[in-house]
Design an enzyme around this catalytic site. Structure first.
Site, PDB file in Angstrom:
ATOM      1  N   ASP A 135       5.229  -7.267  -6.182  1.00  0.00           N
ATOM      2  CA  ASP A 135       6.077  -8.398  -6.576  1.00  0.00           C
ATOM      3  C   ASP A 135       5.971  -8.605  -8.086  1.00  0.00           C
ATOM      4  O   ASP A 135       5.372  -7.791  -8.801  1.00  0.00           O
ATOM      5  CB  ASP A 135       5.741  -9.664  -5.748  1.00  0.00           C
ATOM      6  CG  ASP A 135       4.413 -10.321  -6.127  1.00  0.00           C
ATOM      7  OD1 ASP A 135       3.723  -9.827  -7.046  1.00  0.00           O
ATOM      8  OD2 ASP A 135       4.061 -11.340  -5.492  1.00  0.00           O
ATOM      9  N   HIS A 136       6.543  -9.721  -8.567  1.00  0.00           N
ATOM     10  CA  HIS A 136       6.597  -9.989 -10.007  1.00  0.00           C
ATOM     11  C   HIS A 136       5.220 -10.118 -10.662  1.00  0.00           C
ATOM     12  O   HIS A 136       5.083  -9.875 -11.848  1.00  0.00           O
ATOM     13  CB  HIS A 136       7.382 -11.294 -10.250  1.00  0.00           C
ATOM     14  CG  HIS A 136       6.798 -12.458  -9.509  1.00  0.00           C
ATOM     15  ND1 HIS A 136       7.053 -12.683  -8.174  1.00  0.00           N
ATOM     16  CD2 HIS A 136       5.939 -13.432  -9.892  1.00  0.00           C
ATOM     17  CE1 HIS A 136       6.391 -13.753  -7.777  1.00  0.00           C
ATOM     18  NE2 HIS A 136       5.695 -14.221  -8.799  1.00  0.00           N
ATOM     19  N   CYS A 142       0.368  -7.593  -4.726  1.00  0.00           N
ATOM     20  CA  CYS A 142       0.938  -8.878  -5.131  1.00  0.00           C
ATOM     21  C   CYS A 142      -0.155  -9.608  -5.906  1.00  0.00           C
ATOM     22  O   CYS A 142      -1.084  -8.968  -6.393  1.00  0.00           O
ATOM     23  CB  CYS A 142       1.472  -9.670  -3.923  1.00  0.00           C
ATOM     24  SG  CYS A 142       0.239 -10.229  -2.738  1.00  0.00           S
ATOM     25  N   THR A 158      -2.553 -11.755  -4.917  1.00  0.00           N
ATOM     26  CA  THR A 158      -3.852 -11.671  -4.229  1.00  0.00           C
ATOM     27  C   THR A 158      -3.994 -10.405  -3.380  1.00  0.00           C
ATOM     28  O   THR A 158      -5.101 -10.066  -2.967  1.00  0.00           O
ATOM     29  CB  THR A 158      -4.016 -12.863  -3.265  1.00  0.00           C
ATOM     30  OG1 THR A 158      -2.915 -12.820  -2.341  1.00  0.00           O
ATOM     31  CG2 THR A 158      -4.018 -14.176  -4.011  1.00  0.00           C
ATOM     32  N   VAL A 194      -2.909 -10.473  -0.460  1.00  0.00           N
ATOM     33  CA  VAL A 194      -2.930 -11.026   0.903  1.00  0.00           C
ATOM     34  C   VAL A 194      -1.524 -11.172   1.479  1.00  0.00           C
ATOM     35  O   VAL A 194      -1.232 -10.683   2.579  1.00  0.00           O
ATOM     36  CB  VAL A 194      -3.674 -12.390   0.936  1.00  0.00           C
ATOM     37  CG1 VAL A 194      -3.604 -13.002   2.318  1.00  0.00           C
ATOM     38  CG2 VAL A 194      -5.122 -12.203   0.509  1.00  0.00           C
ATOM     39  N   GLY A 195      -0.642 -11.832   0.735  1.00  0.00           N
ATOM     40  CA  GLY A 195       0.713 -12.065   1.257  1.00  0.00           C
ATOM     41  C   GLY A 195       1.416 -10.758   1.581  1.00  0.00           C
ATOM     42  O   GLY A 195       2.024 -10.602   2.653  1.00  0.00           O
ATOM     43  N   HIS A 244     -11.342   4.940   9.956  1.00  0.00           N
ATOM     44  CA  HIS A 244     -11.404   4.281  11.269  1.00  0.00           C
ATOM     45  C   HIS A 244     -10.053   3.774  11.768  1.00  0.00           C
ATOM     46  O   HIS A 244      -9.797   3.809  12.958  1.00  0.00           O
ATOM     47  CB  HIS A 244     -12.367   3.087  11.218  1.00  0.00           C
ATOM     48  CG  HIS A 244     -13.799   3.486  11.040  1.00  0.00           C
ATOM     49  ND1 HIS A 244     -14.840   2.610  11.170  1.00  0.00           N
ATOM     50  CD2 HIS A 244     -14.363   4.681  10.714  1.00  0.00           C
ATOM     51  CE1 HIS A 244     -15.982   3.236  10.954  1.00  0.00           C
ATOM     52  NE2 HIS A 244     -15.723   4.490  10.660  1.00  0.00           N
ATOM     53  N   ARG A 287      -4.152 -10.349  -9.455  1.00  0.00           N
ATOM     54  CA  ARG A 287      -4.883 -11.467 -10.055  1.00  0.00           C
ATOM     55  C   ARG A 287      -6.346 -11.457  -9.642  1.00  0.00           C
ATOM     56  O   ARG A 287      -7.095 -12.383  -9.952  1.00  0.00           O
ATOM     57  CB  ARG A 287      -4.236 -12.797  -9.640  1.00  0.00           C
ATOM     58  CG  ARG A 287      -2.831 -12.957 -10.198  1.00  0.00           C
ATOM     59  CD  ARG A 287      -2.151 -14.226  -9.699  1.00  0.00           C
ATOM     60  NE  ARG A 287      -0.818 -14.340 -10.290  1.00  0.00           N
ATOM     61  CZ  ARG A 287       0.223 -14.900  -9.682  1.00  0.00           C
ATOM     62  NH1 ARG A 287       0.096 -15.400  -8.462  1.00  0.00           N
ATOM     63  NH2 ARG A 287       1.391 -14.963 -10.287  1.00  0.00           N
ATOM     64  N   ARG A 321     -12.693   7.355  19.751  1.00  0.00           N
ATOM     65  CA  ARG A 321     -12.789   5.892  19.888  1.00  0.00           C
ATOM     66  C   ARG A 321     -11.823   5.197  18.931  1.00  0.00           C
ATOM     67  O   ARG A 321     -11.247   4.164  19.254  1.00  0.00           O
ATOM     68  CB  ARG A 321     -14.226   5.411  19.720  1.00  0.00           C
ATOM     69  CG  ARG A 321     -14.806   5.514  18.322  1.00  0.00           C
ATOM     70  CD  ARG A 321     -16.283   5.071  18.337  1.00  0.00           C
ATOM     71  NE  ARG A 321     -16.823   4.836  17.006  1.00  0.00           N
ATOM     72  CZ  ARG A 321     -17.196   5.794  16.171  1.00  0.00           C
ATOM     73  NH1 ARG A 321     -17.060   7.064  16.488  1.00  0.00           N
ATOM     74  NH2 ARG A 321     -17.718   5.489  14.986  1.00  0.00           N
ATOM     75  N   HIS A 322     -11.631   5.812  17.758  1.00  0.00           N
ATOM     76  CA  HIS A 322     -10.700   5.209  16.792  1.00  0.00           C
ATOM     77  C   HIS A 322      -9.252   5.390  17.253  1.00  0.00           C
ATOM     78  O   HIS A 322      -8.428   4.485  17.132  1.00  0.00           O
ATOM     79  CB  HIS A 322     -10.905   5.813  15.402  1.00  0.00           C
ATOM     80  CG  HIS A 322     -12.289   5.582  14.871  1.00  0.00           C
ATOM     81  ND1 HIS A 322     -12.858   4.330  14.826  1.00  0.00           N
ATOM     82  CD2 HIS A 322     -13.221   6.440  14.379  1.00  0.00           C
ATOM     83  CE1 HIS A 322     -14.080   4.420  14.327  1.00  0.00           C
ATOM     84  NE2 HIS A 322     -14.323   5.688  14.058  1.00  0.00           N
TER      85      HIS A 322
HETATM   86  C1  RB5 Z   1       3.233 -15.094  -6.136  1.00  0.00           C
HETATM   87  O1  RB5 Z   1       3.074 -16.095  -7.063  1.00  0.00           O
HETATM   88  C2  RB5 Z   1       2.018 -15.019  -5.216  1.00  0.00           C
HETATM   89  O2  RB5 Z   1       2.053 -16.039  -4.298  1.00  0.00           O
HETATM   90  C3  RB5 Z   1       1.967 -13.682  -4.542  1.00  0.00           C
HETATM   91  O3  RB5 Z   1       1.915 -12.686  -5.504  1.00  0.00           O
HETATM   92  C4  RB5 Z   1       0.779 -13.421  -3.632  1.00  0.00           C
HETATM   93  O4  RB5 Z   1      -0.427 -13.708  -4.270  1.00  0.00           O
HETATM   94  C5  RB5 Z   1       0.832 -13.984  -2.281  1.00  0.00           C
HETATM   95  O5  RB5 Z   1      -0.025 -13.720  -1.428  1.00  0.00           O
END
Ligand code: RB5
Length: 151
Positions: free
Chosen positions: A13-14, A70, A72, A74-75, A103, A114, A138-139
């Site tokens: 993403d950005h 992205c 984090t 995570v998203g 695995h 970030r 198993r995997h």
């Molecule tokens: C974008 O600002 C931010 O929310 C995205 O890059 C990410 O960290 C989401 O999980």
């Protein structure tokens, strides 16, 4: 697998344009063919779009393995994992990148622009791309169970 035989997709993403460009350059220097599915603009770009573009690249077999970044990690990993046949792992160190290939036969590695440095991102990408699936029974059974959940 030889590096020249692995096609790598990368998406972002950005918040991750700079890190994407660094990792992509590093992987190309290492001999990988890399296809860019992410945004090259720092204008707001929703990470589910970046995840879907890469997931489709893997589903269509345009690329073998993917890297998704992205803010984090995570998203974009949550969004990647909503796609059939995608096993995405979000991590911030190389041990998880190795074990998720061995695995889980993960096909996308995710991390946060970030959260981690460029050096660590390169290290995680190198480890992920160079580690084969262990092919252990198993995997394989557990991955088949995940596919059952998908149905
Ligand atoms: C974008 O600002 C931010 O929310 C995205 O890059 C990410 O960290 C989401 O999980």
């Amino acid at each position: 697998m030889e590096k020249r035989n692995i096609k790598v997709g990368i998406s972002n993403d950005h918040s991750a344009v700079e890190l994407k460009n660094s990792v992509m350059k590093h992987l190309q220097e290492e001999g990988y063919e890399v296809i860019n599915y992410g945004t090259d603009s720092t204008e707001s770009y929703d990470y589910p779009l970046a995840a879907t573009a890469l997931a489709k690249g893997i589903q269509n077999k345009e690329v073998d393995l993917g890297i998704a970044i992205c803010g984090t990690g995570v998203g974009i990993s949550i969004a990647c994992n909503k796609h059939k046949g995608i096993r995405a792992c979000c991590c911030s160190e190389a041990t998880s990148a190795r074990l998720t290939r061995e695995h889980n036969d993960a096909n996308i590695i995710c991390f946060g622009a970030r959260i981690i440095s460029t050096e660590l991102a390169n290290d995680i990408a190198d480890t992920f791309l160079s580690t084969p699936f262990s092919n252990g029974e198993r995997h394989k059974k557990r991955i088949a169970m995940i596919h059952e959940i998908e149905q």
